[in-house]
Design an enzyme around this catalytic site. Structure first.
Site, PDB file in Angstrom:
ATOM      1  N   ASP A 148       0.830  -1.201   0.000  1.00 52.17           N
ATOM      2  CA  ASP A 148       0.000   0.000   0.000  1.00 52.17           C
ATOM      3  C   ASP A 148       0.865   1.251   0.000  1.00 52.17           C
ATOM      4  OD1 ASP A 148      -1.671   2.201   1.120  1.00 52.17           O
ATOM      5  OD2 ASP A 148      -3.186   0.634   1.248  1.00 52.17           O
TER       6      ASP A 148
ATOM      7  N   ASP B 223      -7.299  -0.651  -3.446  1.00 57.14           N
ATOM      8  CA  ASP B 223      -8.710  -0.678  -3.076  1.00 57.14           C
ATOM      9  C   ASP B 223      -9.090  -2.128  -2.834  1.00 57.14           C
ATOM     10  OD1 ASP B 223     -11.400   0.752  -2.931  1.00 57.14           O
ATOM     11  OD2 ASP B 223     -11.814  -0.854  -4.367  1.00 57.14           O
TER      12      ASP B 223
ATOM     13  N   ASP C  99      -6.184   5.500  -5.483  1.00 58.20           N
ATOM     14  CA  ASP C  99      -6.439   4.511  -4.445  1.00 58.20           C
ATOM     15  C   ASP C  99      -5.351   3.458  -4.596  1.00 58.20           C
ATOM     16  OD1 ASP C  99      -7.359   2.764  -2.548  1.00 58.20           O
ATOM     17  OD2 ASP C  99      -9.468   3.032  -3.088  1.00 58.20           O
TER      18      ASP C  99
ATOM     19  N   LYS D  57     -15.957  -3.497  -8.065  1.00 59.57           N
ATOM     20  CA  LYS D  57     -17.343  -3.516  -8.530  1.00 59.57           C
ATOM     21  C   LYS D  57     -17.510  -2.650  -9.774  1.00 59.57           C
ATOM     22  CE  LYS D  57     -18.128  -4.864  -4.051  1.00 59.57           C
ATOM     23  NZ  LYS D  57     -17.103  -5.009  -3.010  1.00 59.57           N
TER      24      LYS D  57
ATOM     25  N   SER E 148     -14.605  -0.926  -3.512  1.00 61.72           N
ATOM     26  CA  SER E 148     -15.601  -0.445  -4.465  1.00 61.72           C
ATOM     27  C   SER E 148     -15.128  -0.559  -5.906  1.00 61.72           C
ATOM     28  CB  SER E 148     -15.945   1.024  -4.161  1.00 61.72           C
ATOM     29  OG  SER E 148     -16.508   1.164  -2.885  1.00 61.72           O
TER      30      SER E 148
ATOM     31  N   THR F  85      -7.932  -3.730   0.461  1.00 57.09           N
ATOM     32  CA  THR F  85      -6.764  -4.278   1.158  1.00 57.09           C
ATOM     33  C   THR F  85      -7.103  -5.554   1.919  1.00 57.09           C
ATOM     34  OG1 THR F  85      -7.222  -2.674   2.927  1.00 57.09           O
ATOM     35  CG2 THR F  85      -5.459  -2.146   1.392  1.00 57.09           C
TER      36      THR F  85
END
Length: 400
Positions: free
Chosen positions: A91, A163, A160, A310, A307, A165
Protein backbone atom coordinates in the site's frame (compact mmCIF):
# COMPACT_ATOMS: atom_id res chain seq x y z
CA UNK A 1 6.78 15.44 -21.91
CA UNK A 2 7.93 12.97 -19.25
CA UNK A 3 4.98 13.21 -16.89
CA UNK A 4 6.25 11.03 -14.07
CA UNK A 5 9.62 12.72 -13.88
CA UNK A 6 7.74 15.67 -12.49
CA UNK A 7 6.21 13.51 -9.77
CA UNK A 8 2.61 13.84 -11.05
CA UNK A 9 1.54 15.71 -7.94
CA UNK A 10 -0.72 18.73 -8.62
CA UNK A 11 -0.95 19.91 -12.23
CA UNK A 12 -0.89 23.71 -12.71
CA UNK A 13 -3.02 23.72 -15.88
CA UNK A 14 -5.26 21.40 -17.84
CA UNK A 15 -3.23 21.90 -21.01
CA UNK A 16 -1.26 18.70 -21.67
CA UNK A 17 0.91 20.47 -24.25
CA UNK A 18 2.59 22.58 -21.58
CA UNK A 19 5.44 21.23 -19.48
CA UNK A 20 4.71 21.03 -15.78
CA UNK A 21 6.89 23.27 -13.61
CA UNK A 22 9.16 21.00 -11.64
CA UNK A 23 8.69 20.64 -7.87
CA UNK A 24 11.52 21.32 -5.49
CA UNK A 25 13.06 17.92 -6.09
CA UNK A 26 12.65 15.96 -9.31
CA UNK A 27 12.67 12.46 -7.88
CA UNK A 28 10.43 9.69 -9.20
CA UNK A 29 10.39 6.72 -11.56
CA UNK A 30 10.86 7.31 -15.27
CA UNK A 31 8.23 6.28 -17.80
CA UNK A 32 9.35 3.06 -19.45
CA UNK A 33 6.33 1.54 -21.19
CA UNK A 34 6.46 1.25 -24.98
CA UNK A 35 2.92 -0.15 -25.15
CA UNK A 36 0.70 1.75 -27.57
CA UNK A 37 -2.76 2.86 -26.52
CA UNK A 38 -5.81 1.61 -28.48
CA UNK A 39 -6.58 5.05 -29.95
CA UNK A 40 -4.51 7.75 -31.61
CA UNK A 41 -2.93 10.70 -29.84
CA UNK A 42 -4.89 13.04 -32.11
CA UNK A 43 -8.16 11.80 -30.58
CA UNK A 44 -7.04 12.02 -26.95
CA UNK A 45 -6.18 15.38 -25.39
CA UNK A 46 -4.61 13.71 -22.36
CA UNK A 47 -2.81 10.95 -24.26
CA UNK A 48 0.58 11.53 -22.61
CA UNK A 49 -1.02 11.67 -19.19
CA UNK A 50 -2.75 8.35 -19.87
CA UNK A 51 0.47 6.74 -21.11
CA UNK A 52 2.19 7.70 -17.88
CA UNK A 53 -0.77 6.53 -15.76
CA UNK A 54 -0.82 3.14 -17.51
CA UNK A 55 2.89 2.71 -16.87
CA UNK A 56 2.70 3.57 -13.19
CA UNK A 57 -0.39 1.41 -12.51
CA UNK A 58 1.27 -1.48 -14.32
CA UNK A 59 4.33 -1.08 -12.08
CA UNK A 60 2.14 -0.73 -9.00
CA UNK A 61 0.37 -4.02 -9.77
CA UNK A 62 3.71 -5.79 -10.14
CA UNK A 63 4.85 -4.28 -6.85
CA UNK A 64 1.70 -5.68 -5.19
CA UNK A 65 2.33 -9.15 -6.60
CA UNK A 66 5.96 -9.00 -5.49
CA UNK A 67 5.03 -8.04 -1.93
CA UNK A 68 2.17 -10.51 -1.70
CA UNK A 69 4.49 -13.43 -2.42
CA UNK A 70 6.10 -12.90 0.97
CA UNK A 71 3.07 -11.42 2.74
CA UNK A 72 2.46 -14.34 5.06
CA UNK A 73 6.06 -15.28 5.65
CA UNK A 74 7.65 -11.92 6.54
CA UNK A 75 7.09 -10.42 10.00
CA UNK A 76 5.64 -6.93 10.02
CA UNK A 77 4.22 -6.97 6.49
CA UNK A 78 0.60 -6.66 7.66
CA UNK A 79 -0.33 -3.74 9.87
CA UNK A 80 -3.46 -1.98 11.06
CA UNK A 81 -4.56 1.60 10.48
CA UNK A 82 -6.55 3.47 13.12
CA UNK A 83 -9.78 2.39 11.40
CA UNK A 84 -8.64 -1.27 11.59
CA UNK A 85 -8.30 -1.59 7.82
CA UNK A 86 -5.33 -3.83 7.03
CA UNK A 87 -2.55 -1.96 5.27
CA UNK A 88 0.59 -3.48 3.82
CA UNK A 89 4.03 -2.54 2.63
CA UNK A 90 2.54 -2.71 -0.85
CA UNK A 91 0.00 0.00 0.00
CA UNK A 92 2.70 2.47 1.00
CA UNK A 93 4.94 1.34 -1.85
CA UNK A 94 2.24 2.21 -4.39
CA UNK A 95 1.68 5.55 -2.69
CA UNK A 96 5.34 6.44 -3.01
CA UNK A 97 5.43 5.11 -6.56
CA UNK A 98 2.56 7.32 -7.69
CA UNK A 99 3.54 10.16 -5.34
CA UNK A 100 0.13 10.52 -3.77
CA UNK A 101 -1.85 9.48 -0.69
CA UNK A 102 -1.24 9.11 2.98
CA UNK A 103 1.28 10.58 5.37
CA UNK A 104 4.75 9.13 5.94
CA UNK A 105 4.46 9.50 9.73
CA UNK A 106 2.87 6.03 9.86
CA UNK A 107 5.98 4.56 8.22
CA UNK A 108 8.33 6.48 10.48
CA UNK A 109 6.62 5.46 13.72
CA UNK A 110 6.38 1.80 12.70
CA UNK A 111 9.97 1.52 11.40
CA UNK A 112 8.80 0.58 7.91
CA UNK A 113 10.69 3.10 5.79
CA UNK A 114 13.44 0.64 4.85
CA UNK A 115 10.88 -2.00 3.86
CA UNK A 116 9.11 0.39 1.47
CA UNK A 117 12.40 1.60 -0.01
CA UNK A 118 13.46 -2.02 -0.54
CA UNK A 119 10.27 -3.04 -2.33
CA UNK A 120 10.53 0.00 -4.62
CA UNK A 121 14.15 -0.86 -5.36
CA UNK A 122 13.05 -4.34 -6.43
CA UNK A 123 11.02 -2.93 -9.35
CA UNK A 124 13.25 0.04 -10.16
CA UNK A 125 15.41 0.37 -13.26
CA UNK A 126 19.06 1.30 -13.18
CA UNK A 127 18.05 4.96 -13.61
CA UNK A 128 15.78 4.93 -10.58
CA UNK A 129 17.81 5.37 -7.40
CA UNK A 130 15.52 6.37 -4.57
CA UNK A 131 16.59 7.26 -1.06
CA UNK A 132 14.54 7.20 2.15
CA UNK A 133 14.04 10.96 1.87
CA UNK A 134 12.77 10.61 -1.71
CA UNK A 135 10.19 8.02 -0.69
CA UNK A 136 8.96 9.91 2.39
CA UNK A 137 8.70 13.17 0.44
CA UNK A 138 6.74 11.46 -2.32
CA UNK A 139 4.24 10.02 0.15
CA UNK A 140 3.82 13.33 1.98
CA UNK A 141 3.00 15.18 -1.26
CA UNK A 142 -0.36 13.40 -1.16
CA UNK A 143 -0.91 13.54 2.59
CA UNK A 144 -4.20 14.72 4.00
CA UNK A 145 -2.82 18.14 4.94
CA UNK A 146 -0.54 18.61 1.93
CA UNK A 147 -2.85 20.75 -0.17
CA UNK A 148 -5.92 22.98 0.20
CA UNK A 149 -8.02 23.47 -2.93
CA UNK A 150 -10.60 26.14 -2.20
CA UNK A 151 -13.92 26.60 -4.04
CA UNK A 152 -12.53 27.01 -7.59
CA UNK A 153 -12.28 24.05 -10.03
CA UNK A 154 -8.94 22.27 -9.72
CA UNK A 155 -6.74 19.83 -11.59
CA UNK A 156 -5.32 16.90 -9.64
CA UNK A 157 -4.73 13.14 -9.57
CA UNK A 158 -6.86 10.81 -7.43
CA UNK A 159 -5.22 7.57 -6.29
CA UNK A 160 -6.44 4.51 -4.44
CA UNK A 161 -3.18 2.59 -3.89
CA UNK A 162 -4.92 -0.68 -3.00
CA UNK A 163 -8.71 -0.68 -3.08
CA UNK A 164 -9.68 -3.81 -1.22
CA UNK A 165 -6.76 -4.28 1.16
CA UNK A 166 -8.75 -6.96 2.99
CA UNK A 167 -8.86 -8.84 -0.29
CA UNK A 168 -5.14 -8.28 -0.75
CA UNK A 169 -4.34 -10.10 2.48
CA UNK A 170 -7.11 -12.67 2.15
CA UNK A 171 -5.74 -14.91 -0.61
CA UNK A 172 -5.00 -15.36 -4.29
CA UNK A 173 -8.64 -15.44 -5.42
CA UNK A 174 -9.74 -12.19 -3.72
CA UNK A 175 -9.85 -9.15 -5.97
CA UNK A 176 -8.10 -5.86 -5.22
CA UNK A 177 -7.53 -2.86 -7.48
CA UNK A 178 -4.94 -0.11 -7.99
CA UNK A 179 -6.84 2.93 -9.29
CA UNK A 180 -5.63 6.27 -10.67
CA UNK A 181 -7.72 9.07 -12.20
CA UNK A 182 -7.04 12.59 -13.46
CA UNK A 183 -9.52 15.36 -12.63
CA UNK A 184 -9.30 18.53 -14.73
CA UNK A 185 -11.35 21.54 -13.64
CA UNK A 186 -13.79 19.30 -11.81
CA UNK A 187 -14.19 16.71 -14.60
CA UNK A 188 -12.69 13.21 -14.57
CA UNK A 189 -10.86 12.98 -17.89
CA UNK A 190 -8.98 9.69 -17.67
CA UNK A 191 -8.63 6.66 -15.45
CA UNK A 192 -6.61 3.47 -15.09
CA UNK A 193 -7.48 0.45 -12.96
CA UNK A 194 -5.24 -2.58 -12.47
CA UNK A 195 -6.44 -5.84 -10.90
CA UNK A 196 -3.55 -8.34 -10.66
CA UNK A 197 -5.61 -11.49 -10.01
CA UNK A 198 -8.57 -10.91 -12.34
CA UNK A 199 -9.39 -14.08 -14.29
CA UNK A 200 -11.05 -14.06 -17.71
CA UNK A 201 -13.34 -16.96 -16.89
CA UNK A 202 -16.54 -15.04 -17.58
CA UNK A 203 -17.61 -13.62 -20.96
CA UNK A 204 -18.07 -9.89 -21.27
CA UNK A 205 -19.30 -7.61 -24.01
CA UNK A 206 -16.29 -6.32 -25.91
CA UNK A 207 -14.70 -5.87 -29.29
CA UNK A 208 -11.03 -6.40 -29.94
CA UNK A 209 -8.35 -4.33 -31.61
CA UNK A 210 -6.29 -7.52 -31.93
CA UNK A 211 -9.04 -10.13 -31.74
CA UNK A 212 -6.94 -12.83 -33.38
CA UNK A 213 -4.60 -12.88 -30.36
CA UNK A 214 -7.31 -12.86 -27.70
CA UNK A 215 -7.33 -16.59 -26.99
CA UNK A 216 -3.73 -17.39 -27.94
CA UNK A 217 -2.54 -17.93 -24.37
CA UNK A 218 -4.06 -18.21 -20.92
CA UNK A 219 -4.04 -14.84 -19.18
CA UNK A 220 -4.30 -13.45 -15.68
CA UNK A 221 -4.79 -9.93 -14.40
CA UNK A 222 -6.44 -6.96 -16.07
CA UNK A 223 -5.62 -3.31 -16.69
CA UNK A 224 -8.54 -1.10 -17.69
CA UNK A 225 -8.11 2.36 -19.17
CA UNK A 226 -10.50 5.12 -20.05
CA UNK A 227 -10.14 8.53 -21.69
CA UNK A 228 -12.94 11.03 -22.12
CA UNK A 229 -14.45 10.59 -25.58
CA UNK A 230 -12.29 7.55 -26.43
CA UNK A 231 -14.08 4.72 -24.66
CA UNK A 232 -13.02 2.16 -22.07
CA UNK A 233 -10.53 -0.57 -22.94
CA UNK A 234 -8.96 -3.51 -21.16
CA UNK A 235 -5.75 -5.46 -21.56
CA UNK A 236 -4.20 -8.44 -19.79
CA UNK A 237 -1.44 -7.64 -17.32
CA UNK A 238 0.59 -10.75 -18.02
CA UNK A 239 0.63 -14.33 -19.18
CA UNK A 240 -0.28 -16.74 -16.40
CA UNK A 241 3.10 -18.41 -16.75
CA UNK A 242 5.01 -15.12 -16.58
CA UNK A 243 3.35 -12.82 -14.06
CA UNK A 244 6.23 -10.35 -14.07
CA UNK A 245 6.33 -10.03 -17.86
CA UNK A 246 5.25 -6.97 -19.82
CA UNK A 247 1.84 -5.85 -21.04
CA UNK A 248 0.73 -7.26 -24.37
CA UNK A 249 -0.65 -5.04 -27.13
CA UNK A 250 -4.08 -6.64 -27.07
CA UNK A 251 -6.59 -3.95 -26.15
CA UNK A 252 -10.26 -4.96 -26.08
CA UNK A 253 -13.11 -2.41 -26.00
CA UNK A 254 -15.41 -2.65 -22.98
CA UNK A 255 -19.14 -2.09 -22.77
CA UNK A 256 -21.58 -2.31 -19.87
CA UNK A 257 -24.11 -5.12 -19.76
CA UNK A 258 -27.24 -4.48 -21.88
CA UNK A 259 -29.70 -6.11 -19.44
CA UNK A 260 -32.98 -4.17 -19.28
CA UNK A 261 -34.98 -6.14 -16.70
CA UNK A 262 -34.16 -5.67 -13.03
CA UNK A 263 -34.66 -9.25 -11.85
CA UNK A 264 -32.45 -10.53 -14.71
CA UNK A 265 -29.56 -8.25 -13.72
CA UNK A 266 -26.38 -9.35 -11.95
CA UNK A 267 -25.82 -7.21 -8.84
CA UNK A 268 -22.85 -6.47 -6.62
CA UNK A 269 -22.97 -4.57 -3.34
CA UNK A 270 -20.42 -3.43 -0.72
CA UNK A 271 -19.08 -6.11 1.59
CA UNK A 272 -20.15 -4.02 4.57
CA UNK A 273 -23.80 -3.90 3.48
CA UNK A 274 -26.51 -6.53 3.23
CA UNK A 275 -29.08 -6.88 0.48
CA UNK A 276 -31.82 -6.37 3.09
CA UNK A 277 -30.43 -2.89 3.86
CA UNK A 278 -31.02 -1.74 0.26
CA UNK A 279 -34.33 -0.50 -1.21
CA UNK A 280 -34.63 -3.18 -3.90
CA UNK A 281 -35.02 -5.80 -1.18
CA UNK A 282 -38.64 -4.60 -0.78
CA UNK A 283 -39.39 -6.18 -4.17
CA UNK A 284 -36.69 -8.81 -4.67
CA UNK A 285 -34.80 -11.33 -2.62
CA UNK A 286 -31.17 -12.03 -3.50
CA UNK A 287 -29.50 -15.32 -4.31
CA UNK A 288 -25.94 -16.29 -5.15
CA UNK A 289 -27.07 -19.40 -7.08
CA UNK A 290 -26.92 -18.39 -10.74
CA UNK A 291 -28.86 -21.45 -11.92
CA UNK A 292 -31.78 -20.95 -9.54
CA UNK A 293 -32.89 -17.32 -9.79
CA UNK A 294 -36.63 -17.00 -9.24
CA UNK A 295 -38.98 -14.38 -10.68
CA UNK A 296 -38.84 -12.41 -7.43
CA UNK A 297 -35.09 -12.78 -7.00
CA UNK A 298 -31.93 -11.18 -8.33
CA UNK A 299 -28.48 -12.68 -8.69
CA UNK A 300 -25.92 -11.31 -6.23
CA UNK A 301 -22.31 -11.74 -7.37
CA UNK A 302 -19.49 -12.21 -4.85
CA UNK A 303 -16.96 -9.44 -5.54
CA UNK A 304 -14.87 -9.46 -2.37
CA UNK A 305 -13.49 -6.19 -1.07
CA UNK A 306 -13.44 -2.57 -2.17
CA UNK A 307 -15.60 -0.44 -4.47
CA UNK A 308 -13.36 -0.26 -7.52
CA UNK A 309 -13.55 -3.98 -8.30
CA UNK A 310 -17.34 -3.52 -8.53
CA UNK A 311 -16.87 -0.66 -11.01
CA UNK A 312 -14.47 -2.90 -12.90
CA UNK A 313 -17.10 -5.63 -13.07
CA UNK A 314 -19.80 -3.24 -14.34
CA UNK A 315 -17.54 -1.55 -16.91
CA UNK A 316 -16.43 -4.94 -18.28
CA UNK A 317 -20.00 -6.25 -18.47
CA UNK A 318 -19.45 -8.98 -15.89
CA UNK A 319 -21.95 -7.34 -13.49
CA UNK A 320 -25.04 -5.34 -14.42
CA UNK A 321 -25.40 -3.17 -11.31
CA UNK A 322 -23.34 -1.89 -8.41
CA UNK A 323 -25.44 -0.25 -5.72
CA UNK A 324 -24.15 1.25 -2.48
CA UNK A 325 -26.14 2.88 0.29
CA UNK A 326 -24.81 5.90 2.15
CA UNK A 327 -24.48 5.14 5.86
CA UNK A 328 -24.93 7.72 8.60
CA UNK A 329 -21.61 8.73 10.13
CA UNK A 330 -19.53 6.97 7.45
CA UNK A 331 -17.86 9.14 4.81
CA UNK A 332 -17.78 8.06 1.15
CA UNK A 333 -14.26 8.68 -0.15
CA UNK A 334 -13.58 10.20 -3.58
CA UNK A 335 -10.80 7.73 -4.37
CA UNK A 336 -13.20 4.80 -3.98
CA UNK A 337 -15.19 6.05 -6.99
CA UNK A 338 -13.31 8.51 -9.24
CA UNK A 339 -11.54 6.13 -11.63
CA UNK A 340 -14.50 3.75 -11.67
CA UNK A 341 -16.86 6.51 -12.75
CA UNK A 342 -15.05 7.39 -15.97
CA UNK A 343 -14.51 3.72 -16.84
CA UNK A 344 -18.25 3.05 -16.52
CA UNK A 345 -19.23 6.27 -18.31
CA UNK A 346 -16.97 5.57 -21.28
CA UNK A 347 -18.26 1.97 -21.40
CA UNK A 348 -21.79 3.33 -21.91
CA UNK A 349 -23.02 3.27 -18.32
CA UNK A 350 -24.30 5.76 -15.75
CA UNK A 351 -23.16 6.66 -12.22
CA UNK A 352 -25.35 8.85 -10.00
CA UNK A 353 -26.65 9.14 -6.48
CA UNK A 354 -30.09 7.75 -5.60
CA UNK A 355 -31.77 10.94 -6.82
CA UNK A 356 -30.18 10.64 -10.25
CA UNK A 357 -27.66 13.46 -9.73
CA UNK A 358 -24.02 13.12 -10.76
CA UNK A 359 -21.48 12.75 -7.94
CA UNK A 360 -19.92 16.09 -7.01
CA UNK A 361 -16.18 15.82 -6.43
CA UNK A 362 -15.93 19.51 -5.52
CA UNK A 363 -18.42 19.29 -2.64
CA UNK A 364 -15.47 18.91 -0.27
CA UNK A 365 -14.07 22.28 -1.29
CA UNK A 366 -10.90 22.22 0.77
CA UNK A 367 -9.50 18.70 0.39
CA UNK A 368 -11.55 17.01 -2.39
CA UNK A 369 -11.56 13.79 -0.38
CA UNK A 370 -15.23 13.25 0.50
CA UNK A 371 -18.33 13.01 -1.69
CA UNK A 372 -21.91 13.32 -0.46
CA UNK A 373 -24.27 11.27 -2.66
CA UNK A 374 -27.94 11.56 -1.70
CA UNK A 375 -29.03 8.14 -0.47
CA UNK A 376 -26.14 6.29 -2.04
CA UNK A 377 -24.45 5.43 -5.35
CA UNK A 378 -25.98 3.64 -8.34
CA UNK A 379 -23.79 2.25 -11.16
CA UNK A 380 -25.40 0.51 -14.15
CA UNK A 381 -26.63 0.94 -17.73
CA UNK A 382 -29.20 3.53 -18.79
CA UNK A 383 -32.24 1.24 -18.86
CA UNK A 384 -31.63 -0.34 -15.47
CA UNK A 385 -30.66 3.04 -14.04
CA UNK A 386 -34.10 4.47 -14.80
CA UNK A 387 -35.91 1.39 -13.51
CA UNK A 388 -33.97 1.20 -10.25
CA UNK A 389 -34.34 4.92 -9.54
CA UNK A 390 -38.11 4.50 -9.94
CA UNK A 391 -38.10 1.69 -7.37
CA UNK A 392 -36.02 3.76 -4.96
CA UNK A 393 -38.18 6.87 -5.33
CA UNK A 394 -41.41 4.92 -5.00
CA UNK A 395 -40.19 3.58 -1.68
CA UNK A 396 -39.27 7.10 -0.49
CA UNK A 397 -35.96 5.77 0.80
CA UNK A 398 -33.74 8.60 -0.37
CA UNK A 399 -32.69 11.13 2.27
CA UNK A 400 -34.97 14.15 2.11
Amino acid sequence: MDLLRYSISRLPTANPHLNFPAPLRRRSFTVRSSLSLPFSEEKAVYYKHLEAAVDVVDRACRLCVHVKKSLFSSDGSILEKNDQTPVTIADFGVQALVSLEEDSMFLRTNNLVDAVVDVLADIATSRDKLTQDDVLEAIDRGGKDAYAFGPKPATYWVLDPIDGTRGFVRGSEALYVVGLALVVDGEIVLGVMGCPNWQESHPDKSSSKNQENENAVSMSGIIMISHIGCGTWRNTLWETTNMMGGLLDNWIRCFVDDCQIVHEARFCIPDSQTWESLPLSLLYNATTEAEYVGSKEVLLLPACCGSLCKYLMVASGRASVFIQGAKAGKAIKAWDHAVGIICVHEAGGKVTDWRGSELDFAADQVKRRIIFPSGGVLVTNDSLHRAILEIISSGSLVDS
